[in-house]
Scaffold this active site. Sequence first.
Site, PDB file in Angstrom:
ATOM      1  N   HIS A   1      93.788  42.506 -43.264  1.00  0.00           N
ATOM      2  CA  HIS A   1      94.421  41.874 -42.465  1.00  0.00           C
ATOM      3  C   HIS A   1      94.941  42.394 -41.311  1.00  0.00           C
ATOM      4  O   HIS A   1      95.721  41.466 -40.429  1.00  0.00           O
ATOM      5  CB  HIS A   1      95.767  41.314 -43.439  1.00  0.00           C
ATOM      6  CG  HIS A   1      94.991  40.578 -44.507  1.00  0.00           C
ATOM      7  ND1 HIS A   1      94.214  39.216 -44.584  1.00  0.00           N
ATOM      8  CD2 HIS A   1      95.214  40.489 -45.871  1.00  0.00           C
ATOM      9  CE1 HIS A   1      93.783  38.981 -45.407  1.00  0.00           C
ATOM     10  NE2 HIS A   1      94.524  39.699 -46.543  1.00  0.00           N
TER      11      HIS A   1
ATOM     12  N   ASP B   1      86.881  40.005 -50.517  1.00  0.00           N
ATOM     13  CA  ASP B   1      88.342  39.573 -50.935  1.00  0.00           C
ATOM     14  C   ASP B   1      88.564  38.161 -51.212  1.00  0.00           C
ATOM     15  O   ASP B   1      87.839  37.568 -50.116  1.00  0.00           O
ATOM     16  CB  ASP B   1      89.157  40.371 -50.132  1.00  0.00           C
ATOM     17  CG  ASP B   1      90.497  40.321 -50.493  1.00  0.00           C
ATOM     18  OD1 ASP B   1      91.081  41.538 -50.977  1.00  0.00           O
ATOM     19  OD2 ASP B   1      91.456  39.413 -50.307  1.00  0.00           O
TER      20      ASP B   1
ATOM     21  N   HIS C   1      90.705  36.624 -49.696  1.00  0.00           N
ATOM     22  CA  HIS C   1      91.401  36.098 -48.552  1.00  0.00           C
ATOM     23  C   HIS C   1      90.291  36.314 -47.425  1.00  0.00           C
ATOM     24  O   HIS C   1      89.799  37.441 -47.330  1.00  0.00           O
ATOM     25  CB  HIS C   1      92.820  36.855 -48.286  1.00  0.00           C
ATOM     26  CG  HIS C   1      93.825  36.678 -49.378  1.00  0.00           C
ATOM     27  ND1 HIS C   1      93.980  37.745 -50.511  1.00  0.00           N
ATOM     28  CD2 HIS C   1      94.456  35.663 -49.690  1.00  0.00           C
ATOM     29  CE1 HIS C   1      95.091  37.073 -51.264  1.00  0.00           C
ATOM     30  NE2 HIS C   1      95.466  35.973 -50.940  1.00  0.00           N
TER      31      HIS C   1
ATOM     32  N   ASP D   1      90.857  40.042 -55.961  1.00  0.00           N
ATOM     33  CA  ASP D   1      91.927  39.258 -56.054  1.00  0.00           C
ATOM     34  C   ASP D   1      91.293  37.667 -56.367  1.00  0.00           C
ATOM     35  O   ASP D   1      91.956  36.696 -56.380  1.00  0.00           O
ATOM     36  CB  ASP D   1      92.862  39.358 -55.232  1.00  0.00           C
ATOM     37  CG  ASP D   1      92.506  39.477 -53.673  1.00  0.00           C
ATOM     38  OD1 ASP D   1      91.141  39.279 -53.571  1.00  0.00           O
ATOM     39  OD2 ASP D   1      93.151  39.393 -52.702  1.00  0.00           O
TER      40      ASP D   1
END
Length: 467
Positions: free
Chosen positions: A129, A164, A166, A245
């Site tokens: 990120h 991931d 996200h 995740d």
Amino acid sequence: MTKTHIYISPACSGHDTGRYHPESGVRLRAIKNALTGLPTSRQLAFVQISPSVPRVLLARVHSDAYVYELESMAQKVSQPIFLDPDTLLMKGTMLAAFAAAGICVQAVKDVLAGKVENAFCLSRPPGHHARRNLAMGFCFFNNIAIAAEQALLAQKKVAIVDIDVHHGNGTEEWAKGKEGQVDFYSLHNKTIWPATGTKDEGNITNVLLEAGGGEKTLRAAFKDNILTKLKQSRPDLILISAGFDAHKEDYAGGNLSYTTMDYGWMTAQLRHVAEECCAGRMVSILEGGYNPDSLAQSVAMHVQSLQGEWQEDEGINTKNEFSPPSMQEIREHTINRQKLGLPSGLYIEMLERRLGVFEDIETYPAWMKELWKSNQKCLGNWLQETLRRADKGQYLLARQALHYVYSVVNTIKASPFEEVTRTAKEIPGLSKFCDPDEPLAPEHYEKANFRGAKALAHAIQSARAEL
Ligand SMILES: [Zn+2]
């Protein structure tokens, strides 16, 4: 069997977010235990080093001003500070961040030099990120982009596959415009933070999944959108942003209901492509994954698959019954966090999500009500602390506080909703965050009682008195 090298650095533990932050040092300890317990652990080589990332590579991903600002902030802080509602910075953060990127760069060097067949980096803090000039979502330096820059210096073509839950927004930002050098693929939950990565563009492929799709949807999407393109583009090196995740037991993640087996399967597919295109050259880099149990099991499966030893029907027992934390644990948590001057909100939100209270209010367990009764003071303190931050201009936190008020009010079926909103609206600097289009509308609170909301309103009022 492939000898997979595991890159670790003791410096990564210096980023000490405390045991109640989802991105804590507990994650690495759980992974190390799982890896040493693998039947194939003899064919793993642990490379423990503390290299600092070369500044010349860092400067290709982040601006000098940003790096300087982070370093000077970390030098000054006496206590951990939140840069946003998720991202904690403390004295040890920078050494950890330099080392996390450093081990990834070293792994790429070693794989490209043929010293190592493939590698997995236990990098922490995570990186995907982190933007050119912004730390966010637990990330400070974009480890995978920095590692890819090492390969670009060697004139290699790189593919990055981000699994991931996200979207790897920082990595996409960096990869944009690097056609012919980098291809970036991200497979993520389309409905969750950071709400970016919704379309394909040049060398960027975004594969959007929804909760509940299951194994068939995942595998079809992975084959059609990622494997096919990868085989066509024939990279010299495959890098994996390995976040775990999306696992069905990762309650702080984004829930795409992946099983541990799914991680083994995806890794095996990428390994086949790597063998076909680039002599098996792969470096996998740890990103998210916040339930230490499902994280450790999924990483073990991923690493076994990097070793070429994964089989669909075998592997680790994935049954991992979730039991809610006891009241005692929650009390300890709130007391410890208050001692550290940290908000409790993130953890409580995580618990709420674990229990699925937003999905089915009728099954709301009795112990959560008990938590509310016994911890009103703690919740009130958290809110007050947050509002004080709001006064200092940290509006993101203020907005989160309001969401939190709404969600607690919703959860305990308390009302009047209007009372909380009205009180919040009167607070200077906060009113602009009282959005009339807030998804939680007053009609949600028809059958409610007044006690909870009054306590919250009281907390807001006391906070206002202190502002
Ligand atoms: Zn994530």
